[in-house]
Design an enzyme around this catalytic site. Structure first.
Site, PDB file in Angstrom:
ATOM      1  N   GLN A  46     -31.713  47.487  77.116  1.00 39.93           N
ATOM      2  CA  GLN A  46     -30.883  46.297  76.886  1.00 39.93           C
ATOM      3  C   GLN A  46     -31.676  44.983  76.801  1.00 39.93           C
ATOM      4  O   GLN A  46     -31.283  44.077  76.052  1.00 39.93           O
ATOM      5  CB  GLN A  46     -29.812  46.190  77.979  1.00 39.93           C
ATOM      6  CG  GLN A  46     -28.912  47.423  78.083  1.00 39.93           C
ATOM      7  CD  GLN A  46     -28.069  47.427  79.368  1.00 39.93           C
ATOM      8  OE1 GLN A  46     -27.449  46.450  79.728  1.00 39.93           O
ATOM      9  NE2 GLN A  46     -28.058  48.571  80.051  1.00 39.93           N
ATOM     10  N   GLU A  81     -24.035  61.468  84.749  1.00 43.13           N
ATOM     11  CA  GLU A  81     -24.171  60.451  83.690  1.00 43.13           C
ATOM     12  C   GLU A  81     -23.450  60.963  82.440  1.00 43.13           C
ATOM     13  O   GLU A  81     -23.826  61.994  81.888  1.00 43.13           O
ATOM     14  CB  GLU A  81     -25.663  60.221  83.400  1.00 43.13           C
ATOM     15  CG  GLU A  81     -25.970  59.456  82.122  1.00 43.13           C
ATOM     16  CD  GLU A  81     -25.383  58.055  82.074  1.00 43.13           C
ATOM     17  OE1 GLU A  81     -25.784  57.210  82.881  1.00 43.13           O
ATOM     18  OE2 GLU A  81     -24.494  57.797  81.210  1.00 43.13           O
ATOM     19  N   THR A 125     -31.321  42.137  87.056  1.00 40.73           N
ATOM     20  CA  THR A 125     -32.279  42.399  85.972  1.00 40.73           C
ATOM     21  C   THR A 125     -32.982  43.732  86.184  1.00 40.73           C
ATOM     22  O   THR A 125     -33.051  44.254  87.296  1.00 40.73           O
ATOM     23  CB  THR A 125     -33.392  41.320  85.933  1.00 40.73           C
ATOM     24  OG1 THR A 125     -34.153  41.399  87.148  1.00 40.73           O
ATOM     25  CG2 THR A 125     -32.840  39.916  85.767  1.00 40.73           C
ATOM     26  N   CYS A 161     -37.094  36.727  85.006  1.00 39.24           N
ATOM     27  CA  CYS A 161     -36.318  36.469  83.805  1.00 39.24           C
ATOM     28  C   CYS A 161     -37.274  35.910  82.747  1.00 39.24           C
ATOM     29  O   CYS A 161     -37.756  34.785  82.880  1.00 39.24           O
ATOM     30  CB  CYS A 161     -35.216  35.459  84.148  1.00 39.24           C
ATOM     31  SG  CYS A 161     -33.991  35.372  82.852  1.00 39.24           S
ATOM     32  N   ASP A 169     -27.601  46.601  88.994  1.00 32.76           N
ATOM     33  CA  ASP A 169     -26.571  45.617  88.647  1.00 32.76           C
ATOM     34  C   ASP A 169     -25.317  45.719  89.510  1.00 32.76           C
ATOM     35  O   ASP A 169     -24.598  44.733  89.683  1.00 32.76           O
ATOM     36  CB  ASP A 169     -26.162  45.788  87.179  1.00 32.76           C
ATOM     37  CG  ASP A 169     -27.244  45.345  86.203  1.00 32.76           C
ATOM     38  OD1 ASP A 169     -28.282  44.827  86.663  1.00 32.76           O
ATOM     39  OD2 ASP A 169     -27.051  45.524  84.989  1.00 32.76           O
ATOM     40  N   VAL A 173     -17.927  59.717  86.962  1.00 32.37           N
ATOM     41  CA  VAL A 173     -17.384  59.650  88.324  1.00 32.37           C
ATOM     42  C   VAL A 173     -16.124  58.792  88.315  1.00 32.37           C
ATOM     43  O   VAL A 173     -16.074  57.741  87.670  1.00 32.37           O
ATOM     44  CB  VAL A 173     -18.432  59.088  89.310  1.00 32.37           C
ATOM     45  CG1 VAL A 173     -17.825  58.814  90.682  1.00 32.37           C
ATOM     46  CG2 VAL A 173     -19.603  60.059  89.430  1.00 32.37           C
ATOM     47  N   ALA A 181     -36.118  43.875  85.912  1.00 34.79           N
ATOM     48  CA  ALA A 181     -37.301  43.484  86.688  1.00 34.79           C
ATOM     49  C   ALA A 181     -37.028  43.595  88.183  1.00 34.79           C
ATOM     50  O   ALA A 181     -37.889  44.047  88.951  1.00 34.79           O
ATOM     51  CB  ALA A 181     -37.685  42.056  86.322  1.00 34.79           C
ATOM     52  N   CYS A 189     -29.046  39.724  83.621  1.00 37.17           N
ATOM     53  CA  CYS A 189     -30.026  38.784  83.078  1.00 37.17           C
ATOM     54  C   CYS A 189     -29.406  37.392  82.894  1.00 37.17           C
ATOM     55  O   CYS A 189     -28.917  37.064  81.801  1.00 37.17           O
ATOM     56  CB  CYS A 189     -30.629  39.259  81.771  1.00 37.17           C
ATOM     57  SG  CYS A 189     -32.038  38.215  81.336  1.00 37.17           S
TER      58      CYS A 189
HETATM   59  C1  LIG Z   1     -28.542  41.015  76.513  1.00 36.03           C
HETATM   60  C2  LIG Z   1     -29.273  41.484  77.745  1.00 36.03           C
HETATM   61  C3  LIG Z   1     -30.551  40.975  78.006  1.00 36.03           C
HETATM   62  C4  LIG Z   1     -31.235  41.398  79.141  1.00 36.03           C
HETATM   63  N1  LIG Z   1     -32.501  40.904  79.345  1.00 36.03           N
HETATM   64  C5  LIG Z   1     -33.218  41.344  80.397  1.00 36.03           C
HETATM   65  C6  LIG Z   1     -34.574  40.910  80.576  1.00 36.03           C
HETATM   66  O1  LIG Z   1     -35.108  40.162  79.768  1.00 36.03           O
HETATM   67  N2  LIG Z   1     -35.245  41.370  81.651  1.00 36.03           N
HETATM   68  C7  LIG Z   1     -34.680  42.227  82.554  1.00 36.03           C
HETATM   69  O2  LIG Z   1     -35.356  42.634  83.508  1.00 36.03           O
HETATM   70  N3  LIG Z   1     -33.399  42.643  82.430  1.00 36.03           N
HETATM   71  C8  LIG Z   1     -32.660  42.237  81.363  1.00 36.03           C
HETATM   72  N4  LIG Z   1     -31.380  42.693  81.194  1.00 36.03           N
HETATM   73  C9  LIG Z   1     -30.700  43.405  82.307  1.00 36.03           C
HETATM   74  C10 LIG Z   1     -31.016  44.894  82.423  1.00 36.03           C
HETATM   75  O3  LIG Z   1     -30.809  45.560  81.203  1.00 36.03           O
HETATM   76  C11 LIG Z   1     -30.112  45.483  83.510  1.00 36.03           C
HETATM   77  O4  LIG Z   1     -30.265  44.719  84.701  1.00 36.03           O
HETATM   78  C12 LIG Z   1     -30.405  46.942  83.820  1.00 36.03           C
HETATM   79  O5  LIG Z   1     -30.247  47.749  82.677  1.00 36.03           O
HETATM   80  C13 LIG Z   1     -29.456  47.459  84.919  1.00 36.03           C
HETATM   81  O6  LIG Z   1     -29.770  48.778  85.247  1.00 36.03           O
HETATM   82  P1  LIG Z   1     -28.680  49.701  86.019  1.00 36.03           P
HETATM   83  O7  LIG Z   1     -29.346  51.013  86.194  1.00 36.03           O
HETATM   84  O8  LIG Z   1     -28.126  48.980  87.173  1.00 36.03           O
HETATM   85  O9  LIG Z   1     -27.506  49.827  84.944  1.00 36.03           O
HETATM   86  P2  LIG Z   1     -27.587  50.428  83.463  1.00 36.03           P
HETATM   87  O10 LIG Z   1     -28.998  50.486  82.978  1.00 36.03           O
HETATM   88  O11 LIG Z   1     -26.611  49.638  82.670  1.00 36.03           O
HETATM   89  O12 LIG Z   1     -27.107  51.923  83.630  1.00 36.03           O
HETATM   90  C14 LIG Z   1     -25.867  52.296  84.166  1.00 36.03           C
HETATM   91  C15 LIG Z   1     -25.616  53.746  83.799  1.00 36.03           C
HETATM   92  O13 LIG Z   1     -24.470  54.216  84.525  1.00 36.03           O
HETATM   93  C16 LIG Z   1     -23.669  55.019  83.654  1.00 36.03           C
HETATM   94  N5  LIG Z   1     -22.284  55.020  84.142  1.00 36.03           N
HETATM   95  C17 LIG Z   1     -21.350  54.059  83.974  1.00 36.03           C
HETATM   96  N6  LIG Z   1     -20.182  54.448  84.504  1.00 36.03           N
HETATM   97  C18 LIG Z   1     -20.377  55.678  85.051  1.00 36.03           C
HETATM   98  C19 LIG Z   1     -19.544  56.593  85.742  1.00 36.03           C
HETATM   99  N7  LIG Z   1     -18.247  56.345  85.952  1.00 36.03           N
HETATM  100  N8  LIG Z   1     -20.073  57.770  86.171  1.00 36.03           N
HETATM  101  C20 LIG Z   1     -21.402  58.051  85.943  1.00 36.03           C
HETATM  102  N9  LIG Z   1     -22.229  57.213  85.271  1.00 36.03           N
HETATM  103  C21 LIG Z   1     -21.725  56.040  84.835  1.00 36.03           C
HETATM  104  C22 LIG Z   1     -23.844  54.344  82.291  1.00 36.03           C
HETATM  105  O14 LIG Z   1     -23.524  55.248  81.225  1.00 36.03           O
HETATM  106  C23 LIG Z   1     -25.309  53.940  82.317  1.00 36.03           C
HETATM  107  O15 LIG Z   1     -26.153  54.933  81.767  1.00 36.03           O
HETATM  108  C24 LIG Z   1     -30.650  42.326  80.045  1.00 36.03           C
HETATM  109  C25 LIG Z   1     -29.390  42.855  79.751  1.00 36.03           C
HETATM  110  C26 LIG Z   1     -28.709  42.457  78.613  1.00 36.03           C
HETATM  111  C27 LIG Z   1     -27.349  43.052  78.302  1.00 36.03           C
END
Ligand SMILES: Cc1cc2nc3c(=O)[nH]c(=O)nc-3n(C[C@H](O)[C@H](O)[C@H](O)COP(=O)(O)OP(=O)(O)OC[C@H]3O[C@@H](n4cnc5c(N)ncnc54)[C@H](O)[C@@H]3O)c2cc1C
Length: 401
Positions: free
Chosen positions: A44, A36, A311, A345, A302, A79, A313, A162
């Site tokens: 977010q 990371e 999300t 949501c 995501d 990565v 959730a 989301c």
């Molecule tokens: C405006 C907004 C509103 C939202 N509202 C909601 C809500 O109400 N309810 C809900 O459940 N969800 C909501 N979400 C969605 C939620 O925030 C995401 O679905 C969630 O954070 C996704 O988690 P993740 O671990 O897949 O990705 P992330 O939490 O985005 O984490 C990805 C990580 O990977 C790292 N990374 C990226 N590239 C590399 C690389 N090349 N090598 C190593 N690491 C890397 C990044 O630095 C980051 O730390 C919302 C999002 C936004 C933007």
């Protein structure tokens, strides 16, 4: 640092930290590394409330180090590519790491550049987006200072994190303007790449009522192509009823726009990407999160191609399943754990009122509470504003919920 790990996790976001914590709660002797690059971690989901003046942006950012589970090796690198045949990843600094099991959870990529002029005008000229830490506070500046005129809210044609976030902020803005006594002087447009306000009929009916009450003018199946900030003009295209592409522009006084989204480029270009999907999501089995072609590779959150809205959730229900499968593989066992597509949501329809939309792969409501969740409620607003942020930092990232 040790170059081989039993479990290697790409991305220490919501999914990566939750999965590492849950794995260690099963067996604290597991050798886990998280790659990371970021020193900061963001909550977010609160950015919608930041844009509505209801949440402090500073409270959405914390140090990654404070949430890295004890016992995990944190590799501060990015990565760049995958060599799944050799069970290896390569970072942008040239370092390589091997694994017994790989969990790929780097989130998604915001493709600002796919809307001409958007990035250049973001955060000024009355153009904002809650999709970035830097500009969510400017959304509130715009809403608070609006004196009436044309307000445009957009939603791209791609999946977004989301699915509700592009229109949640619109309902809050309309409610704020009503309370200021200026809603009658506002012409509010929703330009959306989707064909309807929400995919699940039961929740869509409530939202259609909110759209009508606020006299919002929806434009479905429209693709935003350009935002010209200095000239306060937005361009978009759509197919007319004869199938001809029509290109139009509209002047605005306020614009909240959401960028198209896709898998990060290093995923899209990798052998892990689903070849059938141009947006490059990781190709997994939608019930187990195991990669369809590489048996010791997993992905959720995501970046995966699971056909459900992206999300936090959903991740809360995905992580226990992927953890079961990784743990079983490490111990040469089988797991029957299955994910049913649960996602949620929380959609604020006004200040102090929120509809908690929960559903699964069947696109049918899947309510957690013994009440009619298609009705916006104050209790659900409290859940979103106070309970969920606390749960995230204290229970979800630590693998306890
Ligand atoms: C405006 C907004 C509103 C939202 N509202 C909601 C809500 O109400 N309810 C809900 O459940 N969800 C909501 N979400 C969605 C939620 O925030 C995401 O679905 C969630 O954070 C996704 O988690 P993740 O671990 O897949 O990705 P992330 O939490 O985005 O984490 C990805 C990580 O990977 C790292 N990374 C990226 N590239 C590399 C690389 N090349 N090598 C190593 N690491 C890397 C990044 O630095 C980051 O730390 C919302 C999002 C936004 C933007």
């Amino acid at each position: 640092m040790q170059q081989h790990h039993q479990i290697l996790i790409v991305g220490g976001g919501n999914a990566g930290l939750s999965a590492a914590s849950q794995l260690l709660r099963k067996d604290k002797s597991l050798k886990i590394a998280i790659i990371e690059p970021s020193e900061k971690h963001y909550y977010q989901p609160a950015w919608t409330l930041v844009g509505a003046g209801e949440f402090d942006i500073a409270a959405t950012e914390r140090n990654e180090a404070d949430y890295m589970p004890k016992g995990v090796s944190w590799i501060k690198a990015r990565v760049a590519s995958f060599q799944p045949e050799q069970s290896q990843v390569t970072c942008s600094d040239g370092s390589t790491y091997t694994y017994d099991a790989l969990l790929v959870v780097p989130g998604l990529q915001l493709d600002w550049h796919k809307i001409k002029g958007f990035k250049e005008t973001l955060g000024k000229n009355s153009v904002s987006s809650n999709y970035s830490f830097e500009t969510a506070p400017y959304t509130w500046e715009m809403i608070k200072n609006f004196k009436g005129g044309v307000a445009i809210f957009t939603n791209p044609t791609t999946p977004v994190k989301c699915g509700g976030a592009p229109h949640k902020i619109m309902y809050l803005a309309c409610d704020y303007w009503r309370k200021q006594g200026i809603l009658d002087k506002c012409e509010v447009h929703y330009i959306s790449g989707a064909g309807a306000i929400f995919a699940v009929k039961e929740f869509a009916e409530t939202l259609e009522g909110v759209v009508a009450n606020n006299k919002i003018i929806p434009h479905y199946l429209h693709n935003v192509t350009e935002i010209d900030g200095p000239n306060h003009s937005i361009s978009y295209e759509y197919k007319d009823k004869d199938g001809n592409m029509v290109k139009e522009s509209m002047k605005f006084d306020l614009c909240h726009a959401v960028p198209p989204q896709s898998a990060p480029d290093f995923i899209k270009e990798s052998p892990l990407a689903d070849p059938a999907q141009p947006l490059g999501w990781v190709e997994v089995d939608q019930y187990t999160f195991r990669h369809k072609r590489f048996a010791n590779v997993y992905s959720c959150g995501d970046v995966s191609n699971a056909p459900i809205s992206k999300t936090g959730a959903a991740i809360r229900k995905q992580v226990p399943v992927v953890v079961e499968h990784i743990f079983a593989q490490i111990n040469q066992q089988q797991s029957n754990a299955k994910y049913d597509g649960y996602t949620a949501c929380p959609i604020p329809t006004a200040y102090g009122k929120l509809m908690l939309a929960e559903f699964d792969y069947s696109n049918k409501p899947k309510m957690s509470f013994p009440i009619d969740q298609t009705k916006p409620r104050w209790s659900m607003w409290i859940l979103k504003k106070y309970v969920l942020p606390w749960l995230y930092w204290n229970r979800i990232l630590t693998g306890k919920a």
